[in-house]
Structure formats: C-alpha cells, structure tokens
Design a protein around this motif. Structure first.
Motif, PDB file in Angstrom:
ATOM      1  N   SER A 139       0.813  -1.209   0.000  1.00 44.19           N
ATOM      2  CA  SER A 139       0.000   0.000   0.000  1.00 44.19           C
ATOM      3  C   SER A 139       0.849   1.263   0.000  1.00 44.19           C
ATOM      4  O   SER A 139       0.353   2.319  -0.332  1.00 44.19           O
ATOM      5  CB  SER A 139      -0.948  -0.002   1.192  1.00 44.19           C
ATOM      6  N   THR A 140       2.113   1.179   0.393  1.00 43.93           N
ATOM      7  CA  THR A 140       2.961   2.362   0.400  1.00 43.93           C
ATOM      8  C   THR A 140       3.993   2.329  -0.718  1.00 43.93           C
ATOM      9  O   THR A 140       4.826   3.213  -0.807  1.00 43.93           O
ATOM     10  CB  THR A 140       3.683   2.508   1.755  1.00 43.93           C
ATOM     11  N   LYS A 141       3.930   1.318  -1.561  1.00 43.40           N
ATOM     12  CA  LYS A 141       4.862   1.205  -2.674  1.00 43.40           C
ATOM     13  C   LYS A 141       4.091   1.394  -3.977  1.00 43.40           C
ATOM     14  O   LYS A 141       3.143   0.683  -4.253  1.00 43.40           O
ATOM     15  CB  LYS A 141       5.530  -0.171  -2.659  1.00 43.40           C
ATOM     16  N   PRO A 142       4.499   2.371  -4.773  1.00 52.39           N
ATOM     17  CA  PRO A 142       3.795   2.611  -6.037  1.00 52.39           C
ATOM     18  C   PRO A 142       3.914   1.427  -6.990  1.00 52.39           C
ATOM     19  O   PRO A 142       4.908   0.705  -6.971  1.00 52.39           O
ATOM     20  CB  PRO A 142       4.508   3.825  -6.632  1.00 52.39           C
ATOM     21  N   PRO A 143       2.916   1.253  -7.850  1.00 52.67           N
ATOM     22  CA  PRO A 143       2.950   0.137  -8.797  1.00 52.67           C
ATOM     23  C   PRO A 143       3.831   0.408 -10.014  1.00 52.67           C
ATOM     24  O   PRO A 143       3.808  -0.362 -10.958  1.00 52.67           O
ATOM     25  CB  PRO A 143       1.480  -0.023  -9.200  1.00 52.67           C
ATOM     26  N   VAL A 144       4.596   1.483 -10.003  1.00 47.38           N
ATOM     27  CA  VAL A 144       5.540   1.769 -11.082  1.00 47.38           C
ATOM     28  C   VAL A 144       6.924   1.970 -10.474  1.00 47.38           C
ATOM     29  O   VAL A 144       7.054   2.395  -9.337  1.00 47.38           O
ATOM     30  CB  VAL A 144       5.145   3.026 -11.903  1.00 47.38           C
ATOM     31  N   GLY A 195      -1.453  10.235 -15.018  1.00 47.90           N
ATOM     32  CA  GLY A 195      -2.905  10.218 -15.187  1.00 47.90           C
ATOM     33  C   GLY A 195      -3.579   8.980 -14.617  1.00 47.90           C
ATOM     34  O   GLY A 195      -4.719   8.694 -14.948  1.00 47.90           O
ATOM     35  N   LEU A 196      -2.895   8.260 -13.759  1.00 50.09           N
ATOM     36  CA  LEU A 196      -3.451   7.054 -13.140  1.00 50.09           C
ATOM     37  C   LEU A 196      -3.888   7.380 -11.707  1.00 50.09           C
ATOM     38  O   LEU A 196      -3.054   7.758 -10.886  1.00 50.09           O
ATOM     39  CB  LEU A 196      -2.411   5.932 -13.099  1.00 50.09           C
ATOM     40  N   PRO A 197      -5.159   7.241 -11.411  1.00 54.88           N
ATOM     41  CA  PRO A 197      -5.621   7.550 -10.053  1.00 54.88           C
ATOM     42  C   PRO A 197      -4.887   6.783  -8.960  1.00 54.88           C
ATOM     43  O   PRO A 197      -4.745   7.293  -7.855  1.00 54.88           O
ATOM     44  CB  PRO A 197      -7.108   7.161 -10.088  1.00 54.88           C
ATOM     45  N   ALA A 222       1.858  10.862  -5.424  1.00 59.77           N
ATOM     46  CA  ALA A 222       2.184  12.248  -5.767  1.00 59.77           C
ATOM     47  C   ALA A 222       1.911  13.145  -4.569  1.00 59.77           C
ATOM     48  O   ALA A 222       2.742  14.007  -4.235  1.00 59.77           O
ATOM     49  CB  ALA A 222       1.372  12.698  -6.976  1.00 59.77           C
ATOM     50  N   LEU A 223       0.783  12.950  -3.902  1.00 61.36           N
ATOM     51  CA  LEU A 223       0.465  13.741  -2.705  1.00 61.36           C
ATOM     52  C   LEU A 223       1.555  13.601  -1.658  1.00 61.36           C
ATOM     53  O   LEU A 223       1.981  14.584  -1.057  1.00 61.36           O
ATOM     54  CB  LEU A 223      -0.867  13.277  -2.102  1.00 61.36           C
TER      55      LEU A 223
END
Length: 175
Positions: free
Chosen positions: A76-81, A125-127, A133-134
């Motif tokens: 949950s704290t690691k981005p999928p990219v 542009g991916l929710p 980003a926040l």
C-alpha cells in the motif's frame, strides 16, 4: 452434427484453459466499483489510508495486481511503477538535507527532487498514483514551504479526491 459438437467442445475447452478454469471474482463491498453509498467509503481503487489498500485492478482471471508479489501492508505504500533514477536522486538529496548543518540550497534541492517524482506520478494520469504524488508534494513542501507550483498541483489532486467523494490519503503526513 458430430463435427459441430466436437467443435463446440474444443472452443469451450480452449476458453476454460485460457482462464485457468477459475470463476471470476465475486463483487463484494471491498472490491465493487459502484457509486451507490454503502458502509464502506472505499471502492476498488481504495484511495485511502487503509493499510491493505489494493493498488491496481483485479484481473478477471483471479487475484489482484499485487497478488503475485504477496500484497500486504508494504504494497500500500509502494507505487505500482518503478522510478529508480528519481528514487536515487531523492535518497541522495534527502540525506544531504537531513544532515546537521544542511544549508537552504540543500533543502531546496531535496524539495525539487520530491517535486520531480510527484510530478511524474501526477502526470501519468493514473488515479492509483495520485496518493504517491500527494506524499511527495507534502514531503517536498516541508523542505520548501514557499513552493507555490507544487502546492497548487497538490491542491488539484486533493480536489480530485473530493470531487469523487473519496477520502484524501494521509501519505506524507507522517512525522
């Protein structure tokens, strides 16, 4: 008639083999995507502070996007990219800015590194990336509170969450 029956069976067998024979996931309150109000304020994208938030879209072949990776709280704290260059830049600048006797330019450099990665996440542009980003905008603004552009972009993301009726993620608000 026999050829038609055999052909139909082959098509059915091929379809079952391609899906692994698994049934599609059943919609529940944790994975449905509906605008109808419910007791659970999150939907399948789960933008929130839930430690078990699923980052990604569930496949019709079963399992979530992070099921192969094991999922869990770390997901949950690691981005999928992956952003290895930006991550390395942040790590270096952050270490310098946290060091005793760090100068104002060191702090601004750390802020700029966080803002660069935040802009990358936002511009995809991916929710599912907006919460990351926040986080980076919030951390960068700790180093450079006077940065107006990043603050405006952060506020834009907050407005997106509000317009969707979603809770605003807390990532980056940690002490």
């Amino acid at each position: 008639m026999y050829k038609l029956l055999v052909g139909s069976l082959l098509v059915c067998a091929a379809m079952l083999a391609s899906c692994g024979g698994a049934n599609p996931p059943v919609a529940t309150t944790s994975n449905r995507n509906s605008n109808a109000p419910s007791g659970n304020s999150q939907t399948s994208l789960q933008h929130g502070t839930s430690p078990s938030a699923n980052l990604g879209v569930a496949s019709s072949h079963g399992g979530g996007a992070d099921s192969a990776a094991g999922g869990g709280a770390a997901a949950s704290t690691k981005p999928p990219v992956e952003t290895p260059e930006l991550d390395a830049k942040i790590e270096k600048a952050d270490a310098k800015a946290r060091a005793s006797g760090a100068s104002q330019p060191d702090k601004k450099a750390a802020a700029a590194a966080y803002f660069e990665r935040a802009d990358f996440y936002r511009d995809q542009g991916l929710p599912t990336l907006y919460k990351f980003a926040l986080r980076d905008y919030r951390i960068g603004l700790r180093y450079d509170p006077s940065a107006s552009g990043p603050r405006e972009r952060m506020d834009e993301i907050v407005k997106i969450y509000q317009s969707m009726g979603r809770p605003i993620p807390d990532l980056g608000n940690e002490p």
